[in-house]
Scaffold this active site. Structure first.
Site, PDB file in Angstrom:
ATOM      1  N   LYS A 198       7.427  10.543  -2.040  1.00  0.00           N
ATOM      2  CA  LYS A 198       8.128   9.363  -2.563  1.00  0.00           C
ATOM      3  C   LYS A 198       8.075   9.338  -4.105  1.00  0.00           C
ATOM      4  CE  LYS A 198       9.779   6.310  -0.576  1.00  0.00           C
ATOM      5  NZ  LYS A 198      11.203   6.152  -0.152  1.00  0.00           N
ATOM      6  N   THR A 257       7.931   2.669  -2.964  1.00  0.00           N
ATOM      7  CA  THR A 257       6.710   2.077  -2.404  1.00  0.00           C
ATOM      8  C   THR A 257       5.594   1.971  -3.450  1.00  0.00           C
ATOM      9  OG1 THR A 257       4.871   2.590  -0.899  1.00  0.00           O
ATOM     10  CG2 THR A 257       6.200   4.438  -1.567  1.00  0.00           C
ATOM     11  N   ASP A 258       4.651   1.068  -3.202  1.00  0.00           N
ATOM     12  CA  ASP A 258       3.487   0.942  -4.097  1.00  0.00           C
ATOM     13  C   ASP A 258       2.576   2.173  -4.021  1.00  0.00           C
ATOM     14  OD1 ASP A 258       2.350   0.519  -1.572  1.00  0.00           O
ATOM     15  OD2 ASP A 258       1.440  -1.408  -2.058  1.00  0.00           O
ATOM     16  N   GLU A 259       2.707   2.954  -2.945  1.00  0.00           N
ATOM     17  CA  GLU A 259       1.781   4.084  -2.737  1.00  0.00           C
ATOM     18  C   GLU A 259       1.880   5.161  -3.801  1.00  0.00           C
ATOM     19  OE1 GLU A 259       1.231   4.415   2.026  1.00  0.00           O
ATOM     20  OE2 GLU A 259       0.520   5.930   0.667  1.00  0.00           O
ATOM     21  N   TYR A 268       2.856  12.114   1.901  1.00  0.00           N
ATOM     22  CA  TYR A 268       3.899  11.084   1.971  1.00  0.00           C
ATOM     23  C   TYR A 268       4.144  10.471   0.592  1.00  0.00           C
ATOM     24  CZ  TYR A 268       5.698   6.362   2.089  1.00  0.00           C
ATOM     25  OH  TYR A 268       6.398   5.230   1.781  1.00  0.00           O
TER      26      TYR A 268
HETATM   27  O1  TDX Z   1      -4.684   2.803  13.171  1.00  0.00           O
HETATM   28  C1  TDX Z   1      -4.817   2.494  11.975  1.00  0.00           C
HETATM   29  N1  TDX Z   1      -6.047   2.060  11.541  1.00  0.00           N
HETATM   30  C2  TDX Z   1      -6.307   1.738  10.242  1.00  0.00           C
HETATM   31  O2  TDX Z   1      -7.424   1.347   9.894  1.00  0.00           O
HETATM   32  C3  TDX Z   1      -3.742   2.589  11.029  1.00  0.00           C
HETATM   33  C4  TDX Z   1      -2.388   3.050  11.451  1.00  0.00           C
HETATM   34  C5  TDX Z   1      -4.014   2.241   9.725  1.00  0.00           C
HETATM   35  N2  TDX Z   1      -5.243   1.842   9.328  1.00  0.00           N
HETATM   36  C6  TDX Z   1      -5.467   1.478   7.916  1.00  0.00           C
HETATM   37  C7  TDX Z   1      -4.992   2.511   6.903  1.00  0.00           C
HETATM   38  C8  TDX Z   1      -4.546   1.650   5.739  1.00  0.00           C
HETATM   39  O3  TDX Z   1      -5.651   1.348   4.908  1.00  0.00           O
HETATM   40  O4  TDX Z   1      -4.660   0.322   7.668  1.00  0.00           O
HETATM   41  C9  TDX Z   1      -4.047   0.359   6.367  1.00  0.00           C
HETATM   42  C10 TDX Z   1      -2.549   0.307   6.554  1.00  0.00           C
HETATM   43  O5  TDX Z   1      -2.153   1.529   7.155  1.00  0.00           O
HETATM   44  P1  TDX Z   1      -0.607   1.852   7.469  1.00  0.00           P
HETATM   45  O6  TDX Z   1      -0.046   0.767   8.286  1.00  0.00           O
HETATM   46  O7  TDX Z   1      -0.553   3.251   7.982  1.00  0.00           O
HETATM   47  O8  TDX Z   1       0.045   1.722   6.038  1.00  0.00           O
HETATM   48  P2  TDX Z   1      -0.301   2.441   4.626  1.00  0.00           P
HETATM   49  O9  TDX Z   1      -0.985   3.728   4.802  1.00  0.00           O
HETATM   50  O10 TDX Z   1      -0.962   1.423   3.747  1.00  0.00           O
HETATM   51  O11 TDX Z   1       1.181   2.751   4.112  1.00  0.00           O
HETATM   52  C11 TDX Z   1       2.203   1.758   4.281  1.00  0.00           C
HETATM   53  O12 TDX Z   1       2.465   1.079   3.091  1.00  0.00           O
HETATM   54  C12 TDX Z   1       3.181   1.731   2.104  1.00  0.00           C
HETATM   55  C13 TDX Z   1       3.465   2.383   4.865  1.00  0.00           C
HETATM   56  O13 TDX Z   1       3.168   3.176   5.989  1.00  0.00           O
HETATM   57  C14 TDX Z   1       4.182   3.185   3.837  1.00  0.00           C
HETATM   58  O14 TDX Z   1       5.398   3.674   4.370  1.00  0.00           O
HETATM   59  C15 TDX Z   1       4.452   2.330   2.631  1.00  0.00           C
HETATM   60  O15 TDX Z   1       5.061   3.086   1.648  1.00  0.00           O
END
Ligand code: TDX
Length: 301
Positions: free
Chosen positions: A119, A91-93, A115
């Site tokens: 990774k 992942t990019d994370e 997390y």
């Molecule tokens: O309820 C929410 N509100 C919100 O503002 C959630 C679930 C997330 N967010 C924000 C957090 C992040 O800035 O949205 C963005 C995206 O969140 P996620 O969908 O949880 O993804 P992210 O944390 O970016 O991580 C995802 O991308 C990389 C995946 O979950 C990882 O598995 C992947 O490696």
């Protein structure tokens, strides 16, 4: 088959003679040995992982176990039976946050949460097997995926399904964090290509160039679904929340000729339509285990 595993996701290939489902744990060395020695696979592609950042903040144990020890077990057994191709999905994370510019495959690993740290650890172990044992490994690091069948805890399916249920959508902090959105089928194509044509020991970033703030993404979803910003609920920020992810994916473009094909807005609309048409799939998920987690996540933070 953790909370996010769902046999319904594979219903359409259930009767394909080239498909076989074995329920097990990638940390179970005995089982992994049995499978690899009897099936003699051409290759191993490791998609198995705990993936949700918020869950890793609540409890990191399963992340270290599956993402790190599971990877090490699969690698060890693949090495033992001389599997000819081992592709690790990353992942990019693992690069952490970047204010300006983009991360290349050579950038420092600088994860911010349990997390992404799990990774990043897995990536280092995978690479070490290439250097130490010449295990024929490859790694893809992709940006945020979206599309059908995505568990409704990630922002896009969570917001779509909440809106379909006339619920509020929880936007973290100021909503100005940036993510780069990759349609799942583009990622599948990149993975297929790297598996068949990638160079052993190499890492490939898989980005899409669709960088958006969470607020802009939210507005797009609201607009497409005929809702307004009153549905947004600004909630407490995620601890250690990465501000921006951005990948330089020149390498996969130049070396393997891959580039994303799907138009972001069209793919987002198709994704919204999929969730509209497949309420049975996500309603079952949201009514069960998810509720407990949701309470912990939003009401007790
Ligand atoms: O309820 C929410 N509100 C919100 O503002 C959630 C679930 C997330 N967010 C924000 C957090 C992040 O800035 O949205 C963005 C995206 O969140 P996620 O969908 O949880 O993804 P992210 O944390 O970016 O991580 C995802 O991308 C990389 C995946 O979950 C990882 O598995 C992947 O490696």
């Amino acid at each position: 088959m953790t909370y996010a595993g769902n046999p319904e996701n594979l219903r359409d290939i259930e009767n394909n003679p080239r498909y076989k489902f074995i329920k097990g744990d990638i940390c179970d060395e005995k089982l992994v040995n049995e499978i690899i020695s009897s099936e003699k696979p051409d290759g191993v592609i490791n998609f198995a992982a705990e993936t949700h950042v918020d869950r890793s903040i609540l409890d990191s144990y399963s992340f270290v176990k599956t993402d790190v020890l599971g990877t090490q077990t699969l690698l060890d057994v693949s090495k033992k039976y001389n599997v000819s191709r081992y592709l690790h999905i990353s992942t990019d994370e693992i690069y952490g946050s970047i204010e300006k510019g983009s991360f290349s495959e050579e950038s420092l690993l600088n994860p911010s949460n349990p997390y992404s740290a799990s990774k990043a650890s897995a990536d280092l172990i995978v690479k070490s097997y290439f250097i130490t044992y010449k295990t024929p490994v490859l790694i893809t690091r992709s940006s945020n995926n979206f599309g059908p069948f995505q568990y409704p805890e990630k922002i896009i399916p969570l917001f779509i399904t909440n809106l379909l249920e006339n619920k509020k959508i929880p936007l973290y902090g100021d909503g100005l964090n940036i993510r780069d959105w990759l349609y799942v089928l583009d990622n599948c194509q990149a993975i297929d290509l790297v598996f068949h044509k990638g160079k052993e020991g190499q890492i490939y970033n898989v980005g899409s160039g669709n960088e958006l703030t969470n607020l802009d993404l939210t507005k797009l979803i609201l607009e497409t679904m005929g809702k307004d910003e009153k549905s947004i609920e600004y909630v407490k920020d995620r601890p250690g929340h990465d501000r921006r992810y951005s990948l330089d994916y020149t390498k996969i473009k130049k070396e393997l000729g891959w580039q994303p094909k799907y138009d972001f807005k069209k793919a987002l609309i198709e994704t919204i339509n999929w969730y509209k048409e497949n309420k049975d799939w996500w309603q079952k998920i949201k009514s069960g285990e998810y509720l407990e987690y949701y309470k912990k996540q939003y009401l007790e933070r």
